[in-house]
Design a protein around this motif. Structure first.
Motif, PDB file in Angstrom:
ATOM      1  N   VAL A 154      76.130   3.029  34.325  1.00  0.00           N
ATOM      2  CA  VAL A 154      77.437   2.683  33.758  1.00  0.00           C
ATOM      3  C   VAL A 154      78.514   3.436  34.532  1.00  0.00           C
ATOM      4  O   VAL A 154      78.222   4.370  35.293  1.00  0.00           O
ATOM      5  N   CYS A 155      79.750   3.012  34.322  1.00  0.00           N
ATOM      6  CA  CYS A 155      80.900   3.722  34.886  1.00  0.00           C
ATOM      7  C   CYS A 155      81.418   4.649  33.789  1.00  0.00           C
ATOM      8  O   CYS A 155      82.063   4.196  32.842  1.00  0.00           O
ATOM      9  N   GLY A 156      81.110   5.938  33.876  1.00  0.00           N
ATOM     10  CA  GLY A 156      81.462   6.826  32.782  1.00  0.00           C
ATOM     11  C   GLY A 156      81.585   8.272  33.214  1.00  0.00           C
ATOM     12  O   GLY A 156      81.523   8.619  34.391  1.00  0.00           O
ATOM     13  N   ASN A 157      81.734   9.130  32.197  1.00  0.00           N
ATOM     14  CA  ASN A 157      81.836  10.572  32.408  1.00  0.00           C
ATOM     15  C   ASN A 157      80.626  11.231  31.734  1.00  0.00           C
ATOM     16  O   ASN A 157      80.415  11.083  30.528  1.00  0.00           O
ATOM     17  N   LYS A 158      79.845  11.942  32.517  1.00  0.00           N
ATOM     18  CA  LYS A 158      78.578  12.491  32.037  1.00  0.00           C
ATOM     19  C   LYS A 158      78.787  13.437  30.853  1.00  0.00           C
ATOM     20  O   LYS A 158      78.077  13.354  29.835  1.00  0.00           O
ATOM     21  N   ASN A 159      79.752  14.327  30.941  1.00  0.00           N
ATOM     22  CA  ASN A 159      79.972  15.318  29.874  1.00  0.00           C
ATOM     23  C   ASN A 159      80.384  14.653  28.562  1.00  0.00           C
ATOM     24  O   ASN A 159      79.915  15.028  27.477  1.00  0.00           O
ATOM     25  N   ILE A 191      79.850  11.476  27.648  1.00  0.00           N
ATOM     26  CA  ILE A 191      78.750  10.685  27.066  1.00  0.00           C
ATOM     27  C   ILE A 191      77.729  11.599  26.410  1.00  0.00           C
ATOM     28  O   ILE A 191      77.165  11.278  25.348  1.00  0.00           O
ATOM     29  N   GLN A 192      77.490  12.778  27.005  1.00  0.00           N
ATOM     30  CA  GLN A 192      76.577  13.733  26.371  1.00  0.00           C
ATOM     31  C   GLN A 192      77.151  14.218  25.042  1.00  0.00           C
ATOM     32  O   GLN A 192      76.436  14.335  24.035  1.00  0.00           O
ATOM     33  N   GLU A 193      78.459  14.482  25.007  1.00  0.00           N
ATOM     34  CA  GLU A 193      79.110  14.882  23.757  1.00  0.00           C
ATOM     35  C   GLU A 193      79.022  13.768  22.724  1.00  0.00           C
ATOM     36  O   GLU A 193      78.807  14.023  21.526  1.00  0.00           O
ATOM     37  N   LEU A 194      79.176  12.515  23.203  1.00  0.00           N
ATOM     38  CA  LEU A 194      79.042  11.361  22.307  1.00  0.00           C
ATOM     39  C   LEU A 194      77.656  11.334  21.679  1.00  0.00           C
ATOM     40  O   LEU A 194      77.517  11.170  20.451  1.00  0.00           O
ATOM     41  N   MET A 195      76.599  11.506  22.482  1.00  0.00           N
ATOM     42  CA  MET A 195      75.232  11.483  21.974  1.00  0.00           C
ATOM     43  C   MET A 195      74.980  12.619  20.997  1.00  0.00           C
ATOM     44  O   MET A 195      74.323  12.461  19.959  1.00  0.00           O
ATOM     45  N   ILE A 196      75.500  13.810  21.311  1.00  0.00           N
ATOM     46  CA  ILE A 196      75.289  14.973  20.434  1.00  0.00           C
ATOM     47  C   ILE A 196      75.911  14.728  19.066  1.00  0.00           C
ATOM     48  O   ILE A 196      75.290  14.986  18.021  1.00  0.00           O
ATOM     49  N   ASN A 197      77.143  14.209  19.054  1.00  0.00           N
ATOM     50  CA  ASN A 197      77.822  13.971  17.770  1.00  0.00           C
ATOM     51  C   ASN A 197      77.097  12.911  16.940  1.00  0.00           C
ATOM     52  O   ASN A 197      76.941  13.058  15.722  1.00  0.00           O
ATOM     53  N   VAL A 198      76.658  11.822  17.621  1.00  0.00           N
ATOM     54  CA  VAL A 198      75.976  10.747  16.887  1.00  0.00           C
ATOM     55  C   VAL A 198      74.636  11.254  16.339  1.00  0.00           C
ATOM     56  O   VAL A 198      74.289  11.010  15.162  1.00  0.00           O
ATOM     57  N   LEU A 199      73.842  11.947  17.165  1.00  0.00           N
ATOM     58  CA  LEU A 199      72.551  12.473  16.706  1.00  0.00           C
ATOM     59  C   LEU A 199      72.745  13.539  15.631  1.00  0.00           C
ATOM     60  O   LEU A 199      71.949  13.631  14.684  1.00  0.00           O
ATOM     61  N   ASP A 200      73.793  14.353  15.760  1.00  0.00           N
ATOM     62  CA  ASP A 200      74.058  15.380  14.756  1.00  0.00           C
ATOM     63  C   ASP A 200      74.343  14.740  13.398  1.00  0.00           C
ATOM     64  O   ASP A 200      73.852  15.210  12.356  1.00  0.00           O
ATOM     65  N   ILE A 253      85.906   8.643  22.548  1.00  0.00           N
ATOM     66  CA  ILE A 253      85.166   8.654  23.817  1.00  0.00           C
ATOM     67  C   ILE A 253      84.760   7.245  24.213  1.00  0.00           C
ATOM     68  O   ILE A 253      84.886   6.834  25.384  1.00  0.00           O
ATOM     69  N   VAL A 254      84.250   6.461  23.261  1.00  0.00           N
ATOM     70  CA  VAL A 254      83.834   5.090  23.560  1.00  0.00           C
ATOM     71  C   VAL A 254      85.030   4.245  24.005  1.00  0.00           C
ATOM     72  O   VAL A 254      84.934   3.448  24.950  1.00  0.00           O
ATOM     73  N   ASP A 255      86.173   4.412  23.348  1.00  0.00           N
ATOM     74  CA  ASP A 255      87.367   3.665  23.742  1.00  0.00           C
ATOM     75  C   ASP A 255      87.782   3.995  25.166  1.00  0.00           C
ATOM     76  O   ASP A 255      88.226   3.118  25.917  1.00  0.00           O
ATOM     77  N   ARG A 256      87.632   5.261  25.545  1.00  0.00           N
ATOM     78  CA  ARG A 256      88.014   5.670  26.898  1.00  0.00           C
ATOM     79  C   ARG A 256      87.071   5.092  27.948  1.00  0.00           C
ATOM     80  O   ARG A 256      87.398   5.066  29.130  1.00  0.00           O
ATOM     81  N   HIS A 257      85.891   4.657  27.519  1.00  0.00           N
ATOM     82  CA  HIS A 257      84.949   4.012  28.440  1.00  0.00           C
ATOM     83  C   HIS A 257      85.007   2.484  28.326  1.00  0.00           C
ATOM     84  O   HIS A 257      84.125   1.790  28.831  1.00  0.00           O
ATOM     85  N   ASN A 258      86.061   1.968  27.653  1.00  0.00           N
ATOM     86  CA  ASN A 258      86.220   0.514  27.475  1.00  0.00           C
ATOM     87  C   ASN A 258      85.017  -0.096  26.755  1.00  0.00           C
ATOM     88  O   ASN A 258      84.613  -1.231  27.042  1.00  0.00           O
TER      89      ASN A 258
END
Length: 468
Positions: free
Chosen positions: A348-353, A355-364, A432-437
């Motif tokens: 994907v076209c994204g930012n690694k940090n 997306i990792q923060e996105l995953m942490i928040n969702v899993l948390d 974060i998701v909005d910033r990745h379109n």
């Protein structure tokens, strides 16, 4: 053209009359030579009848014979003689007067749609003037032909003028009609009606102008719509900012109130209860941690709103697996297992940090709201130009009337295991998701499960400019 026709007729008559004069002089000389008569003014007078008749027969014209002094001697056709032809005509004998002065002259007589030409010339033989001859020729056919041609040309040009006038009317109407339509459309646009239509299909400058006008109208319409949309966004942003500020104020006051209350209890002079002391210290510590966590999340939110993230091509498959492995340390404390079904090499076209923060928040969140002794299922795959990420946990779920609110800041659901949550996790995820379109939404059934679905455009389908 009338003058041209008249001039042409005049030239034609002059040439013919000149030929007649030469031929007539030749016939007179021939008469005297044939009859062996001495040519002089006396013999000319004696033979005027013969001379007049010969000329009338030879040149087929009426002939009048005059003496050298201009006296009338003979007319070959007395009924149509000069006295009849010249009646009431001004300067009727002017040609005779000029002939007396040794000049050839013509006079034209028009009468009752008839035209006659008198040619008078002196007759010289052996350089002796012997008399004057007048030839009268009928040119009525030529005269009438000229009149007919002039009339025909007049009618032709009258019809031509009429046709040109009618054509000019239609042409000018064809030109002015679209201009009037353009003027009307301009007035409509000036009055704020940008939906006005204009139907001009000319393949000329007016058609190009109409096309440019439509382009200008659409640009103005789109620009005004953009301004209105921006205005609405600003108003919504201002409303959200005010709500966000009010929520922050409320959320910050709650732990501070608890900390302040327990601190006052500990400061009382007669306070000596050990159990109350332990509970107060524990509450102060918990509220301080909660306050610290809230401040950190607010800083993250502020950082996300003010900083443009840089995007690059990344493979999120190993990133998801690594994040799930790290979050398993926390989930195991609640007897919850994280199971992954990850498709390999999802770019994907994204930012690694982020997306990792996105995953942490969702899993948390999945761990906080999941039931003990259950599994959290994490799946990823590609579909319709998107990377699809699904996180499903078993638990009490989210009521349908609250699903649309969970992405709002400081919105919390009460059935959480851990205390201290301030309700900013999903708000940060949405940002974060909005910033990745991308897109993020929730499917949930109460007392059964909650599934969070995240869609991020695959590489090559993201319209955001990436900095590599």
């Amino acid at each position: 053209m009338k003058n041209t026709i008249s001039k042409n007729n005049e030239n034609m008559i002059s040439e013919k009359m000149y030929d007649i004069m030469l031929n007539s002089t030749r016939y007179v000389k021939q008469f005297f030579l044939t009859n062996d008569i001495e040519p002089n003014s006396y013999t000319f007078k004696d033979h005027t009848k013969e001379i007049g008749d010969i000329l009338s027969e030879k040149i087929r014209c009426d002939t009048q014979v005059y003496s050298t002094e201009g006296s009338f001697l003979y007319n070959s056709n007395l009924k149509n003689g000069i006295l009849v032809l010249g009646k009431d005509i001004k300067n009727k004998n002017k040609d005779i007067e000029l002939a007396k002065k040794n000049m050839a002259a013509t006079t034209t007589i028009t009468q009752n749609s008839k035209m006659y030409v008198n040619l008078s010339f002196p007759v010289y033989i052996n350089r002796n003037l012997i008399g004057i001859i007048r030839i009268t020729k009928d040119y009525s056919d030529l005269y009438l032909a000229g009149i007919k041609m002039t009339n025909a040309l007049t009618i032709f040009f009258a019809f031509l003028f009429l046709a040109v006038s009618i054509a000019s009317f239609f042409i000018s109407n064809h030109i002015t009609r679209p201009l009037l339509s353009l003027r009307k459309s301009l007035d409509e646009v000036a009055n704020g009606n940008y939906n006005t239509s204009i139907c001009i299909k000319n393949n000329d400058e007016i058609g190009d102008f109409a096309e440019d006008f439509c382009t200008m109208r659409d640009k103005i319409k789109n620009q005004i719509k953009t301004i209105q949309d921006d205005k609405e966004k600003i108003l919504r942003a201002e409303k959200h900012r005010q709500e966000f500020f009010n929520n922050v104020t409320h959320e910050l006051k709650t732990p501070l109130t608890s900390i302040s209350g327990y601190a006052q209890i500990l400061q009382e002079e007669n306070f000596s209860e050990d159990e109350m002391y332990i509970r107060a210290v524990e509450r102060i510590r918990n509220e301080s941690n909660r306050l610290h966590s809230m401040v950190v999340e607010l800083i993250d939110v502020s950082k996300n709103n003010t900083k443009n993230i840089s995007l690059e091509e990344i493979n999120i498959s190993p990133l998801i697996i690594e994040t799930c492995r790290d979050m398993s340390l926390k989930s195991e404390r609640y007897n919850i297992k994280i199971k992954t079904f990850i498709e390999k090499n999802i770019f994907v076209c994204g930012n690694k940090n982020y997306i990792q923060e996105l995953m942490i928040n969702v899993l948390d969140n999945a761990i906080k709201y999941g039931e003990s002794n259950t599994d959290i299922t994490v799946k990823s795959h590609c579909q319709d130009q998107f990377a699809i990420l699904e996180i499903l946990n078993i638990g009490k779920g989210i009521p349908q009337n609250k699903i649309d609110k969970v992405f709002q800041p400081f919105y919390k659901i009460n059935n959480v295991k851990e205390k201290g949550s301030c309700g900013l996790g999903l708000f940060i995820c949405k940002d974060i998701v909005d910033r990745h379109n991308g897109e993020i939404y929730i499917e949930s059934i109460e007392n059964e499960f909650t599934k969070i679905i995240i869609k991020i455009p695959l590489i090559g389908y993201n319209l955001v400019t990436i900095s590599c």
